[in-house]
Scaffold this motif. Sequence first.
Motif, short mmCIF file in Angstrom:
data_model
loop_
_atom_site.label_atom_id
_atom_site.label_comp_id
_atom_site.label_asym_id
_atom_site.label_seq_id
_atom_site.Cartn_x
_atom_site.Cartn_y
_atom_site.Cartn_z
N ALA A 176 0.89 -1.16 0.00
CA ALA A 176 0.00 0.00 0.00
C ALA A 176 0.93 1.21 0.00
O ALA A 176 1.54 1.52 1.02
CB ALA A 176 -0.90 0.00 1.23
N MET A 177 1.05 1.83 -1.17
CA MET A 177 2.02 2.94 -1.26
C MET A 177 1.53 4.03 -2.19
O MET A 177 0.73 3.80 -3.10
CB MET A 177 3.38 2.43 -1.72
CG MET A 177 3.44 1.92 -3.12
SD MET A 177 5.11 1.43 -3.56
CE MET A 177 4.80 0.52 -5.06
N ASN A 178 2.05 5.20 -1.92
CA ASN A 178 1.85 6.35 -2.79
C ASN A 178 3.16 6.63 -3.50
O ASN A 178 4.21 6.72 -2.86
CB ASN A 178 1.44 7.59 -1.98
CG ASN A 178 0.04 7.46 -1.44
OD1 ASN A 178 -0.87 7.04 -2.15
ND2 ASN A 178 -0.15 7.83 -0.20
N LEU A 179 3.09 6.74 -4.81
CA LEU A 179 4.24 7.14 -5.61
C LEU A 179 4.11 8.65 -5.78
O LEU A 179 3.30 9.13 -6.58
CB LEU A 179 4.24 6.42 -6.95
CG LEU A 179 4.27 4.88 -6.86
CD1 LEU A 179 4.07 4.25 -8.23
CD2 LEU A 179 5.57 4.40 -6.23
N ALA A 180 4.86 9.39 -4.98
CA ALA A 180 4.76 10.85 -4.94
C ALA A 180 5.88 11.42 -5.81
O ALA A 180 7.07 11.30 -5.47
CB ALA A 180 4.89 11.35 -3.51
N PHE A 181 5.52 12.05 -6.93
CA PHE A 181 6.50 12.55 -7.87
C PHE A 181 6.91 13.97 -7.51
O PHE A 181 6.09 14.81 -7.18
CB PHE A 181 5.95 12.46 -9.30
CG PHE A 181 5.72 11.02 -9.70
CD1 PHE A 181 6.77 10.24 -10.12
CD2 PHE A 181 4.47 10.45 -9.57
CE1 PHE A 181 6.58 8.90 -10.43
CE2 PHE A 181 4.26 9.12 -9.89
CZ PHE A 181 5.32 8.34 -10.32
N THR A 182 8.23 14.20 -7.53
CA THR A 182 8.80 15.48 -7.08
C THR A 182 9.60 16.19 -8.16
O THR A 182 10.26 17.19 -7.87
CB THR A 182 9.71 15.24 -5.85
OG1 THR A 182 10.74 14.31 -6.23
CG2 THR A 182 8.92 14.70 -4.68
N ALA A 183 9.57 15.68 -9.39
CA ALA A 183 10.35 16.30 -10.47
C ALA A 183 9.66 16.06 -11.80
O ALA A 183 8.84 15.16 -11.94
CB ALA A 183 11.76 15.70 -10.49
N GLY A 184 10.02 16.88 -12.75
CA GLY A 184 9.55 16.68 -14.12
C GLY A 184 8.08 17.01 -14.31
O GLY A 184 7.46 17.73 -13.53
N LYS A 185 7.54 16.47 -15.36
CA LYS A 185 6.17 16.73 -15.80
C LYS A 185 5.13 16.43 -14.71
O LYS A 185 4.12 17.10 -14.61
CB LYS A 185 5.90 15.88 -17.04
CG LYS A 185 4.53 15.97 -17.60
CD LYS A 185 4.42 15.08 -18.84
CE LYS A 185 3.04 15.07 -19.42
NZ LYS A 185 2.95 14.22 -20.60
N TYR A 186 5.39 15.41 -13.89
CA TYR A 186 4.40 14.97 -12.89
C TYR A 186 4.69 15.49 -11.49
O TYR A 186 4.11 15.01 -10.52
CB TYR A 186 4.31 13.43 -12.90
CG TYR A 186 3.92 12.92 -14.26
CD1 TYR A 186 2.68 13.19 -14.82
CD2 TYR A 186 4.83 12.17 -15.02
CE1 TYR A 186 2.33 12.74 -16.08
CE2 TYR A 186 4.48 11.70 -16.28
CZ TYR A 186 3.23 11.99 -16.80
OH TYR A 186 2.88 11.55 -18.04
#
Length: 180
Positions: free
Chosen positions: A109-119
């Motif tokens: 159970a995880m969140n993929l939290a994007f911190t760079a780029g387009k997302y």
Amino acid sequence: MAPNLLLLPFLLLILLSSATTTSSSPKKTLKEKLSHLHFYFHDVVSGRNATAVPVTKPAASSQPFSAFGVITIMDDLLTERPDPNSQPVGRAQGIYAGAAQDELGFLMAMNLAFTAGKYNGSVLSVLGRNPPLHPVREMPIVGGSGLFRFARGDALARTHWLDFTTGDAIVEYNVHVLHY
């Protein structure tokens, strides 16, 4: 005559509410997109700078190596390439729990939290089974936020590197996600 006067404001309210819901303003149509993301997940369970920490002990088992009952909290680095020093793209934050008695198998159970780029600032939520010793694992994307609002899809995980002594691993992720 007084009862009719009380009915008049109620009728006006109904007329006004129907007028606002039948507005002639153009409707915005949402178009669904398919995005492919590729990155590496760095799970460090050993050493002083661990990014994944067990918070329970395994259940008693007759298996030589059993993670059944272990719950691990993680805040793992996501990068563009397998090298931990390559460009960071985000963090995998959540838990994995030993949920299989007969093999190494986790509930993720995880969140993929994007911190760079387009997302940057967007999140994908994953909830599924992950047997890490299988060559390929498929886990569902069950939602998201930011640019991934209303997301659904799958995450394919392949172990790129695993240290059987420490448990540290680098996992390649190929994610296909439908979103608006």
